[in-house]
Design a protein around this motif. Sequence first.
Motif, PDB file in Angstrom:
ATOM      1  N   PRO A   1       0.791  -1.235   0.000  1.00 46.08           N
ATOM      2  CA  PRO A   1       0.000   0.000   0.000  1.00 46.08           C
ATOM      3  C   PRO A   1       0.819   1.278   0.000  1.00 46.08           C
ATOM      4  CG  PRO A   1       0.118  -0.868   2.224  1.00 46.08           C
ATOM      5  CD  PRO A   1       0.856  -1.844   1.353  1.00 46.08           C
ATOM      6  N   ASP A   2       2.154   1.197   0.135  1.00 42.23           N
ATOM      7  CA  ASP A   2       2.940   2.418   0.078  1.00 42.23           C
ATOM      8  C   ASP A   2       2.991   2.937  -1.355  1.00 42.23           C
ATOM      9  OD1 ASP A   2       4.337  -0.085  -0.118  1.00 42.23           O
ATOM     10  OD2 ASP A   2       6.133   1.088  -0.531  1.00 42.23           O
ATOM     11  N   PHE A   3       3.444   4.161  -1.540  1.00 37.78           N
ATOM     12  CA  PHE A   3       3.333   4.829  -2.824  1.00 37.78           C
ATOM     13  C   PHE A   3       4.379   4.352  -3.830  1.00 37.78           C
ATOM     14  CE2 PHE A   3       1.274   8.839  -0.837  1.00 37.78           C
ATOM     15  CZ  PHE A   3       0.224   8.044  -0.414  1.00 37.78           C
ATOM     16  N   CYS A   4       3.925   4.083  -5.037  1.00 35.06           N
ATOM     17  CA  CYS A   4       4.824   3.706  -6.144  1.00 35.06           C
ATOM     18  C   CYS A   4       5.152   4.979  -6.926  1.00 35.06           C
ATOM     19  CB  CYS A   4       4.156   2.671  -7.040  1.00 35.06           C
ATOM     20  SG  CYS A   4       3.588   1.199  -6.170  1.00 35.06           S
ATOM     21  N   GLU A   5       5.984   5.800  -6.360  1.00 37.27           N
ATOM     22  CA  GLU A   5       6.200   7.148  -6.885  1.00 37.27           C
ATOM     23  C   GLU A   5       6.930   7.174  -8.225  1.00 37.27           C
ATOM     24  OE1 GLU A   5       8.315   8.888  -3.656  1.00 37.27           O
ATOM     25  OE2 GLU A   5       6.500   9.401  -2.529  1.00 37.27           O
ATOM     26  N   ARG A   6       7.701   6.136  -8.514  1.00 33.24           N
ATOM     27  CA  ARG A   6       8.509   6.148  -9.737  1.00 33.24           C
ATOM     28  C   ARG A   6       7.855   5.408 -10.894  1.00 33.24           C
ATOM     29  NH1 ARG A   6      14.785   5.397  -7.604  1.00 33.24           N
ATOM     30  NH2 ARG A   6      14.689   6.990  -5.961  1.00 33.24           N
ATOM     31  N   ILE A   7       6.654   4.934 -10.660  1.00 27.91           N
ATOM     32  CA  ILE A   7       5.925   4.241 -11.723  1.00 27.91           C
ATOM     33  C   ILE A   7       4.992   5.239 -12.406  1.00 27.91           C
ATOM     34  CG2 ILE A   7       4.251   2.436 -12.228  1.00 27.91           C
ATOM     35  CD1 ILE A   7       5.417   0.816  -9.962  1.00 27.91           C
ATOM     36  N   SER A   8       4.994   5.205 -13.717  1.00 31.60           N
ATOM     37  CA  SER A   8       4.169   6.137 -14.485  1.00 31.60           C
ATOM     38  C   SER A   8       3.220   5.374 -15.405  1.00 31.60           C
ATOM     39  CB  SER A   8       5.072   7.062 -15.309  1.00 31.60           C
ATOM     40  OG  SER A   8       5.721   6.330 -16.340  1.00 31.60           O
ATOM     41  N   SER A   9       2.509   6.131 -16.218  1.00 31.28           N
ATOM     42  CA  SER A   9       1.580   5.524 -17.165  1.00 31.28           C
ATOM     43  C   SER A   9       2.294   4.647 -18.180  1.00 31.28           C
ATOM     44  CB  SER A   9       0.787   6.622 -17.882  1.00 31.28           C
ATOM     45  OG  SER A   9      -0.040   7.309 -16.961  1.00 31.28           O
ATOM     46  N   ASP A  10       3.545   4.915 -18.446  1.00 30.17           N
ATOM     47  CA  ASP A  10       4.291   4.104 -19.416  1.00 30.17           C
ATOM     48  C   ASP A  10       4.387   2.657 -18.947  1.00 30.17           C
ATOM     49  OD1 ASP A  10       4.677   6.301 -21.018  1.00 30.17           O
ATOM     50  OD2 ASP A  10       6.636   6.792 -20.159  1.00 30.17           O
ATOM     51  N   ALA A  11       4.617   2.453 -17.647  1.00 28.12           N
ATOM     52  CA  ALA A  11       4.694   1.091 -17.120  1.00 28.12           C
ATOM     53  C   ALA A  11       3.336   0.399 -17.213  1.00 28.12           C
ATOM     54  CB  ALA A  11       5.180   1.112 -15.677  1.00 28.12           C
ATOM     55  N   ILE A  12       2.253   1.146 -17.017  1.00 31.24           N
ATOM     56  CA  ILE A  12       0.914   0.546 -17.121  1.00 31.24           C
ATOM     57  C   ILE A  12       0.645   0.102 -18.561  1.00 31.24           C
ATOM     58  CG2 ILE A  12      -1.544   0.997 -16.852  1.00 31.24           C
ATOM     59  CD1 ILE A  12      -0.861   2.884 -14.563  1.00 31.24           C
ATOM     60  N   LYS A  13       1.115   0.870 -19.527  1.00 36.52           N
ATOM     61  CA  LYS A  13       0.976   0.458 -20.929  1.00 36.52           C
ATOM     62  C   LYS A  13       1.735  -0.849 -21.167  1.00 36.52           C
ATOM     63  CE  LYS A  13       0.762   5.237 -22.586  1.00 36.52           C
ATOM     64  NZ  LYS A  13       1.471   6.261 -23.381  1.00 36.52           N
ATOM     65  N   ALA A  14       2.935  -0.960 -20.615  1.00 35.67           N
ATOM     66  CA  ALA A  14       3.713  -2.191 -20.772  1.00 35.67           C
ATOM     67  C   ALA A  14       2.984  -3.374 -20.143  1.00 35.67           C
ATOM     68  CB  ALA A  14       5.093  -2.015 -20.130  1.00 35.67           C
ATOM     69  N   ILE A  15       2.346  -3.146 -19.002  1.00 32.26           N
ATOM     70  CA  ILE A  15       1.568  -4.208 -18.354  1.00 32.26           C
ATOM     71  C   ILE A  15       0.455  -4.674 -19.280  1.00 32.26           C
ATOM     72  CG2 ILE A  15       0.024  -4.743 -16.435  1.00 32.26           C
ATOM     73  CD1 ILE A  15       1.659  -2.733 -14.745  1.00 32.26           C
ATOM     74  N   ALA A  16      -0.246  -3.728 -19.869  1.00 32.31           N
ATOM     75  CA  ALA A  16      -1.371  -4.059 -20.746  1.00 32.31           C
ATOM     76  C   ALA A  16      -0.914  -4.863 -21.965  1.00 32.31           C
ATOM     77  CB  ALA A  16      -2.060  -2.775 -21.191  1.00 32.31           C
ATOM     78  N   ILE A  17       0.206  -4.494 -22.540  1.00 30.98           N
ATOM     79  CA  ILE A  17       0.684  -5.166 -23.753  1.00 30.98           C
ATOM     80  C   ILE A  17       1.229  -6.553 -23.447  1.00 30.98           C
ATOM     81  CG2 ILE A  17       2.418  -5.042 -25.590  1.00 30.98           C
ATOM     82  CD1 ILE A  17       2.130  -1.972 -25.420  1.00 30.98           C
ATOM     83  N   CYS A  18       1.962  -6.686 -22.328  1.00 32.17           N
ATOM     84  CA  CYS A  18       2.664  -7.941 -22.026  1.00 32.17           C
ATOM     85  C   CYS A  18       1.783  -8.975 -21.323  1.00 32.17           C
ATOM     86  CB  CYS A  18       3.893  -7.660 -21.161  1.00 32.17           C
ATOM     87  SG  CYS A  18       5.149  -6.638 -21.959  1.00 32.17           S
ATOM     88  N   CYS A  19       0.734  -8.541 -20.662  1.00 26.58           N
ATOM     89  CA  CYS A  19      -0.059  -9.464 -19.830  1.00 26.58           C
ATOM     90  C   CYS A  19      -1.525  -9.459 -20.272  1.00 26.58           C
ATOM     91  CB  CYS A  19       0.061  -9.088 -18.361  1.00 26.58           C
ATOM     92  SG  CYS A  19       1.746  -9.018 -17.735  1.00 26.58           S
ATOM     93  N   PRO A  20      -1.839 -10.062 -21.400  1.00 27.32           N
ATOM     94  CA  PRO A  20      -3.222 -10.045 -21.897  1.00 27.32           C
ATOM     95  C   PRO A  20      -4.188 -10.832 -21.015  1.00 27.32           C
ATOM     96  CG  PRO A  20      -1.866 -11.518 -23.217  1.00 27.32           C
ATOM     97  CD  PRO A  20      -0.920 -10.800 -22.300  1.00 27.32           C
ATOM     98  N   GLN A  21      -3.674 -11.728 -20.171  1.00 27.50           N
ATOM     99  CA  GLN A  21      -4.555 -12.513 -19.308  1.00 27.50           C
ATOM    100  C   GLN A  21      -4.834 -11.836 -17.955  1.00 27.50           C
ATOM    101  OE1 GLN A  21      -3.396 -16.712 -19.080  1.00 27.50           O
ATOM    102  NE2 GLN A  21      -2.091 -16.432 -20.871  1.00 27.50           N
ATOM    103  N   LEU A  22      -4.384 -10.614 -17.795  1.00 26.70           N
ATOM    104  CA  LEU A  22      -4.501  -9.916 -16.520  1.00 26.70           C
ATOM    105  C   LEU A  22      -5.970  -9.761 -16.117  1.00 26.70           C
ATOM    106  CD1 LEU A  22      -2.549  -8.498 -14.482  1.00 26.70           C
ATOM    107  CD2 LEU A  22      -3.189  -6.333 -15.579  1.00 26.70           C
ATOM    108  N   ARG A  23      -6.261 -10.120 -14.865  1.00 26.95           N
ATOM    109  CA  ARG A  23      -7.616 -10.002 -14.324  1.00 26.95           C
ATOM    110  C   ARG A  23      -7.689  -8.996 -13.172  1.00 26.95           C
ATOM    111  NH1 ARG A  23     -11.314 -13.717 -15.437  1.00 26.95           N
ATOM    112  NH2 ARG A  23     -12.251 -13.490 -13.358  1.00 26.95           N
ATOM    113  N   ARG A  24      -6.569  -8.765 -12.502  1.00 33.25           N
ATOM    114  CA  ARG A  24      -6.582  -7.868 -11.349  1.00 33.25           C
ATOM    115  C   ARG A  24      -5.345  -6.981 -11.396  1.00 33.25           C
ATOM    116  NH1 ARG A  24      -5.996 -11.360  -7.308  1.00 33.25           N
ATOM    117  NH2 ARG A  24      -8.245 -11.778  -7.158  1.00 33.25           N
ATOM    118  N   LEU A  25      -5.537  -5.664 -11.256  1.00 30.81           N
ATOM    119  CA  LEU A  25      -4.437  -4.702 -11.230  1.00 30.81           C
ATOM    120  C   LEU A  25      -4.713  -3.692 -10.115  1.00 30.81           C
ATOM    121  CD1 LEU A  25      -1.822  -3.535 -12.454  1.00 30.81           C
ATOM    122  CD2 LEU A  25      -3.277  -2.119 -13.941  1.00 30.81           C
ATOM    123  N   ARG A  26      -3.842  -3.698  -9.088  1.00 32.37           N
ATOM    124  CA  ARG A  26      -3.991  -2.771  -7.974  1.00 32.37           C
ATOM    125  C   ARG A  26      -2.664  -2.064  -7.734  1.00 32.37           C
ATOM    126  NH1 ARG A  26      -7.017  -7.274  -4.171  1.00 32.37           N
ATOM    127  NH2 ARG A  26      -9.099  -7.125  -5.126  1.00 32.37           N
TER     128      ARG A  26
END
Length: 985
Positions: A156-181
């Motif tokens: 629950p602590d802050f992921c301060e160095r993660i940006s929208s670019d990493a979320i795009k990579a998650i979307a492209i690489c993990c098509p079976q993703l069901r949960r993202l928190r």
Amino acid sequence: MNRRVRRKLTRRGQEKVDCPEVDGCLALDERGIVDWTRLPDDTIIQLFSCLNYRDRASLSSTCKTWRSLGESPCLWQVLDIRPHKCDSAAAVSLAPRCRNLQKLRFRGAESADAIIQLQAKSLCEISGDYCRKITDATLSVIVARHESLESLQLGPDFCERISSDAIKAIAICCPQLRRLRLSGIREVDGDAINALARHCRDLVDIGLIDCLNVDEVALGNVLSLRFLSVAGTTNMKWSLALQNWSKLPNLTGLDVSRTDIIPNAVLRLFSSSPCLKVLCALYCPSLEQDAGFVSNNNHKGKLLLSFFTDIFKEVASLFVDTTNKERNVFVEWRDLKTKDRKMDDVMNWLEWILSHSLLRIAESNPQGLDNFWLSQGAYLLLSLMRSTQEEVQERAATGLATFVVIDDENASIHGGRAEAAIANLSVNANVAKAVAEEGGISILASLARSMNRLVAEEAAGGLWNLSVGEEHKAAIAEAGGVKALVDLIFKWSVTGGEGVLERAAGALANLAADDKCSIEVATVGGVHALVKLAQNCKAEGVQEQAARALANLAAHGDSNSNNAAVGQEAGALEALVQLTRSPHDGKWKKPLLDWSGGGYLPLRRTKIIPRLDKISGHLVQLCSQSIFRIIREKCGEIKQEAAGALWNLSFDDRNREAIAAAGGVEALVALAHSCSNASPGLQERAAGALWGLSVSEANRSTNEIEPGCLAENQGAKLAAMMKTSEIEPGCLAEDRGERAQMLVVTSLISSVLFRHIAIGREGGVVPLIALARSDAEDVHETAAGALWNLAFNPGNAFRIVEEGGVPALVHLCSSSVSKMARFMAALALAYMFDGRMDEVALVGTSSDSNSKSVNFDGARRMALKNIEAFILAFSDPQAFSAAAASSVPAALTQVTEAARIHEAGHLRCSGAEIGRFVTMLRNSSSILKACAAFALLQNSGASRILRAAAAAATAPIEAKIFARIPGRDGRTRDSIDIVEVTVGP
């Protein structure tokens, strides 16, 4: 001297020991030892499953058979690498076992880098915390290597160095993703969310928690979404959210806790979202301040979870047959035999978001929520602690441990009224009481036995905080909490388990302050466990709590045998002496407090410091100086607790000898020298430990030598040598028989005099005089006691005079608010000037070229003047004369009781000291005579001696009056030893 049990603030019986039965198929070798290699495979695998991954890997290396069984896929489907440091090298060694790994939990950026080396291509679930330093690059590589990923949680602590670019990579690489928190991302833009909508068609659960900006419109494009949490997210545009989220066809649960959502937005969500069942809105001020919305219970069949609704009743309405057991709805759901997958998804999500929000709220503890915590918040946390989800268990235990804090003597901040603005520094003992009444203690004791170290750690933290309350200690022991805490110390290693060890030792320290619980601690092996911690663990918090626990265990010498047990435990005294030399010298160290992350003071789990970015600059300015002072003081508490333990242990004669043999005199004198600018607590305990060691049982020995045991000339020589503290075995004997006799006597005397004289010779007089000048009452009172004991020896008395101790003692005798300090200062002065020091002073001034120039006559006059003033403060000469003339019992009793110092009943007086007072009754000084009578009056066991002394013609009137009154109710303390004293005419 008092035993000071510091409370920062059971049942006695034999534990049932379960002995494993040896399988009949196992043969014993010729030595009668079981051949473990013949255990069945399933038994070995079960054994492996009870171990953490490091122990599992170590055990696998014992033989080929166990190596093969230790790599069984069923053992490596779930891996939690958080309890231990896991770098790339460790990950490479684990890689061959992780081919079938399904679920992984990690902590920190270093472990995140190591995940890549595990080569677990079939990994489905990754959960990480303390991810503040994880970057886009690291996260992108992780998801690129794990294309089968279905669940990714960072917080629950802050992921301060993660940006929208990493979320795009998650979307492209993990098509079976069901949960993202994800927690604490600065900005989640529309492109990132739309990428999730395009590539992750099965994504049903999104949590964007404590973010600064989230694209509300794009979230409406994730049509597969069933559960959405934006708790704590700021800058939300609710009009856009309503317009787009209402189009989500499957949205079942929405979490808007800790946001600025308004009542109108909630009502529109309920009316426009056909599938929405649950809306969680904990701590939303705009809702709670709208009286009309609060009173409106018609939400069209939707569940609203908030501070002003009955959360248990709302959740229970999801079920048909549990409405009569609302408080147990979570337990009843877990016990259902017929499972509904969709309902299970809702309940699992509810557990997760409730545990997260309650933890955040408990950490900040905003004002005005006392009723919520008492009515349902505490029980909610207890219910969530029984969850099958480990993340939920951990957060609920952390929240409970955080909130059930009871204040103690070291937790206050002295910064004017600034501390009142930090809400979570307030204390709510009622919540702790509610937790205990709802069965929380049994739950915490049970969770303390968890194989999950973090769950056990937080459970131990909850027991630590609850154990501050006197009313909870017996309940903790009754629930098996003492045994569970001791087992925690044995279970977790001293490297990597500092958190759980500190909490367990802290809880045991609080429990050890109670007499019955202290017996329970010792019975279940607590002494051995705590001594091992003090010896082996280098973490500051662990050392401090272990030393405090040993101090409290040793503080019950009159009621149980724990004092002797601690002293007799191998290495205990040596470890405590070593801790007084701790390198942690009170300098502030940055890692103690992480301001940016809302961290807490790990040295004592009592208060949570909120994030400073949420506190006004004015408040920070007011509070920071006081907070940093507390941090500096906490750094020196290892020495303080160790010195306190040695102080309590010094009440046992054998312990005093052993402490001195372990270098305790030198260590404590050095500590007293170094603590001039330390906290009063450290100063008091340093002086107290020296006071304890200076208790002169030697005095008894030297005065109890039978008159006929030495030749007359030998006795005179021995007495002269004793005055100068230079006894040389055998130097007085004329032949072998006399030499042997003298060896026995002088060995006895020199061994028991060693501590008494060594304190003076090691330089202990100077720091004690400095502490006697302290403004703190406890400090100067304790220092006065130590100087009183030391002054019994003429050599030490001479040192006190030389080092300027007379003015310090005179000031105490005349000005201290403590009667005990004034009394002991007067006795020290009386010892120094009753004539026994004169010969030493003559020898010292004539032989020592470095001897300091001291006006002994002037010092004597000053001392006697103040002793007289002290005696007169407790006695009226006219009243004495009238009482003596009338002999009326009531008058005698009134005069005598007025002269008594009731606190003096805690003092330890040897027969030698009583004999010295009796001798002082024959002194030529009327002031010293009166002082001796006054001192004998305070000793409840000396009434017979006082009556004998009063019969002498030269006895002062005080002695004659005091002798006519019986002792205090006839009581005689065990700690006071009376010897026969013959009083001359």
